[in-house]
Design an enzyme around this catalytic site. Structure first.
Site, PDB file in Angstrom:
ATOM      1  N   CYS A 131       0.825  -1.211   0.000  1.00 57.02           N
ATOM      2  CA  CYS A 131       0.000   0.000   0.000  1.00 57.02           C
ATOM      3  C   CYS A 131       0.857   1.258   0.000  1.00 57.02           C
ATOM      4  O   CYS A 131       2.016   1.243   0.387  1.00 57.02           O
ATOM      5  CB  CYS A 131      -0.978  -0.006   1.165  1.00 57.02           C
ATOM      6  SG  CYS A 131      -0.468  -0.938   2.545  1.00 57.02           S
ATOM      7  N   THR A 194      -0.845  -8.155  -6.182  1.00 64.68           N
ATOM      8  CA  THR A 194      -1.302  -7.933  -7.561  1.00 64.68           C
ATOM      9  C   THR A 194      -0.350  -7.034  -8.341  1.00 64.68           C
ATOM     10  O   THR A 194       0.380  -6.218  -7.774  1.00 64.68           O
ATOM     11  CB  THR A 194      -2.690  -7.278  -7.568  1.00 64.68           C
ATOM     12  OG1 THR A 194      -2.638  -6.087  -6.783  1.00 64.68           O
ATOM     13  CG2 THR A 194      -3.738  -8.218  -7.001  1.00 64.68           C
ATOM     14  N   GLY A 218      -5.273 -13.399 -10.955  1.00 67.11           N
ATOM     15  CA  GLY A 218      -5.813 -14.461 -11.793  1.00 67.11           C
ATOM     16  C   GLY A 218      -4.720 -15.119 -12.621  1.00 67.11           C
ATOM     17  O   GLY A 218      -3.549 -14.728 -12.554  1.00 67.11           O
TER      18      GLY A 218
END
Lengths: 305, 274
Positions: A131, A194, A218
């Protein structure tokens, strides 16, 4: 013979190497109708901050080729509400509970870690350093080895539980960050978070996601994740937890072979809420088929000439 | 927010009818537990191991059926993107994954006399099911069901035959005037608004522009009104937090709620349109 599925992460015994990835499994209860929670190696809960966080305005997600982008904005109930209202449910299961934590400043990381790292029923902390660092103009904590080390050291100092540091792939050399965290006392690293991405609606010429950019997850990210796990496992001596696009037992096994001591299943939970059970069974079947006595014997056994 | 009655199963497609204009009704066999699905609830439908679409898609249930001794659910949909295009190519006999029933359904326990349905486009799917539900299962106070059914053009008007059968009045409208009144379904509803009061229950579903318009219309009124909303979602079970919608409480405080588990049915006045 039944193969030994147990693995050890920072002194914690997991009954198998399959964990859930933070942000894809809620606080566990959301998946209770579809998953035997006590069969999981560990449950990693949605990222927790000192105060509740509202998250980003919608739209927050968009399907992309073999994956999805998300910019949920770390919406969560806050560490205190988690302990009071969500943790009691998870305590009812014989599995390892990992609290994923984050903050806007190093002091916020310490604040949430001092609760998560000392509360009964939480067995380990996973520190999300992907973050933005508010005091440093928004650059991710995990993009700078010195800051990543500082967060690790300060969290480690207040936590009575093992500390896993979750690394961002949005860096030039992930092994530099991994080594900095190891030197600062991390008990394990997990990767990858990610990959930063963008999706464009060409009819409106607007981004599909309100936040403009989002995190890609994914199967699209799996080869990148595997490569980074392989690099990191050779660079550090602490356990590496591999994640990124795992949809099947075969995917999970590839991560173990590349050097991961355990794996996390994330986006696949959205496609099939019971997928973790199939992955656990599939790994066990593979070990039997190859006559491997312990899943630990598979870790890092990539054959290269 | 747990829904212990929810299941993840593989179902066989037993019917798949094209209705024209890119609209289809698909029937999927499901376990008998699905008989308890309520109007306004939805299912996540996945297309197996295909790469496109990658994620399952949410669809509200249009009809629950007995099929050859098994339970079937029917979904009304229109091709709107990659997911629905792939779904339109599924043949009878093929399997789909179904996760559900999910979400809150419409509230039918209010004892109002007039039931009013306001359906825009694919909003007819849950409201058609609701009309059927009232006529079959809800006994007691209600005396009439009125439907306002609208679409962009006559080719997009689907499911009217069903509401015409089940409702005492069906008012049809199209944006281009090709069938029924010219204008939106909210225009048609607005024209009759003075007919409805304390004894009325309004249920609405449709595209977000329509829902915004309806919210504006009902802002100053005290009509009882529930809306069913649609948002992109990945999991359907409250975990991904992708389907957030801004809501406002009676004290003026705002918060994001999840369309999947806090909804998809909400009180119209609880939604804060941005």
């Amino acid at each position: 013979m039944k193969p030994d599925m147990t693995v050890e992460i920072g002194g914690l015994m997991l009954k198998n190497p399959v964990m859930t990835a933070s942000g894809t499994f809620g606080y566990g209860e959301e998946f209770a109708p579809y998953v035997e929670i006590e069969r999981l190696g560990a449950v990693v809960v949605k990222g927790l901050s000192p105060q509740p966080k509202e998250g980003n305005p919608p739209p927050r997600i968009m399907e992309t080729t073999a994956g999805m982008l998300n910019a949920v904005g770390l919406e969560n109930v806050g560490i205190r509400a988690f302990v009071d209202t969500k943790l009691p449910f998870l305590k009812g299961f014989d599995t390892v509970v990992v609290a994923n934590i984050f903050g806007d400043t190093v002091d916020e990381y310490v604040e949430v870690a001092s609760i998560a790292g000392t509360t009964e029923g939480i067995h380990a902390i996973e520190v999300n350093i992907s973050c933005p660092n508010v005091k440093r103009g928004g650059l991710a904590f995990g993009a700078d080895p010195a800051i990543a080390a500082e967060v690790t050291r300060r969290v480690k100092a207040v936590s009575e539980r093992p500390v896993i540091v979750k690394l961002t792939p949005n860096v030039t050399d992930i092994t530099v960050i991994a080594r900095a965290c190891e030197d600062a006392g991390a008990d394990a690293v997990s990767l990858i978070n990610t990959l930063l991405g963008l999706s464009v609606d060409i009819e409106t010429r607007r981004p599909h996601i309100r936040n403009i950019t989002g995190g890609l997850s994914g199967p699209a990210v799996k080869p990148v994740a595997l490569r980074m796990v392989w690099e990191t496992a050779r660079a550090v001596s602490i356990p590496v937890i591999g994640l990124g696009g795992i949809m099947t037992a075969e995917d999970a096994i590839a991560f173990l072979i590349a050097g991961a001591s355990a794996v996390q299943v994330g986006t696949a939970n959205f496609v099939n809420p019971g997928v973790t059970m199939e992955i656990i069974d599939g790994i066990e079947d593979y070990l039997k088929r190859h006559d491997i006595a312990s899943v630990r014997h598979l870790v890092g056994k990539l054959v290269v000439d | 927010m747990r829904n212990d009655a929810s299941l993840y199963i593989s179902g066989t497609v037993y019917a798949h009818r094209a209705l024209g204009g890119g609209h289809y009704v698909i029937g999927i066999t499901v376990p008998s537990a699905f008989r308890d699905v309520r109007p306004g609830q939805f299912v996540m439908v996945g297309m197996g191991n295909r790469q496109v679409p990658f994620l399952p898609r949410p669809f509200s249930v249009y009809h629950v059926d007995g099929h050859a001794g098994e339970t079937g659910i029917e979904i009304l949909y229109k091709i709107a993107g990659k997911g629905t295009r792939a779904m339109s190519e599924i043949r009878v006999g093929e399997s789909l994954s179904v996760l559900g029933p999910l979400g809150t359904g419409f509230d039918c326990t209010h004892k109002k006399e007039k039931i009013i349905l306001v359906a825009g486009g694919m909003g007819i799917a849950p409201l058609g099911f609701l009309a059927e539900w009232y006529s079959r299962y809800v006994t007691g106070s209600w005396t009439s069901i009125m439907a306002y059914v609208g679409a962009a053009t006559s080719g997009d008007l689907v499911g009217c035959e069903r509401t015409e059968k089940l409702c005492s009045e069906t008012h049809v409208c199209t944006d281009d005037g090709s069938r029924g009144l010219r204008g939106t379904v909210v225009d048609a509803f607005r024209r009759d608004l003075s007919l409805f009061g304390e004894e009325s229950a309004v249920y609405a579903c449709g595209p977000s522009a329509m829902m915004k318009e309806l919210s504006k219309l009902l802002k100053e009124s005290s009509l009882w009104c529930q809306v069913s909303l649609e948002e992109r979602m990945a999991c359907g079970v409250g975990a991904c937090l992708g389907c957030a919608i801004k809501t406002i409480g009676s004290d003026g405080s705002t918060a994001y709620k999840r369309v999947c588990t806090d909804g998809p049915v909400f009180n119209v006045r609880d939604i804060l349109w941005e």
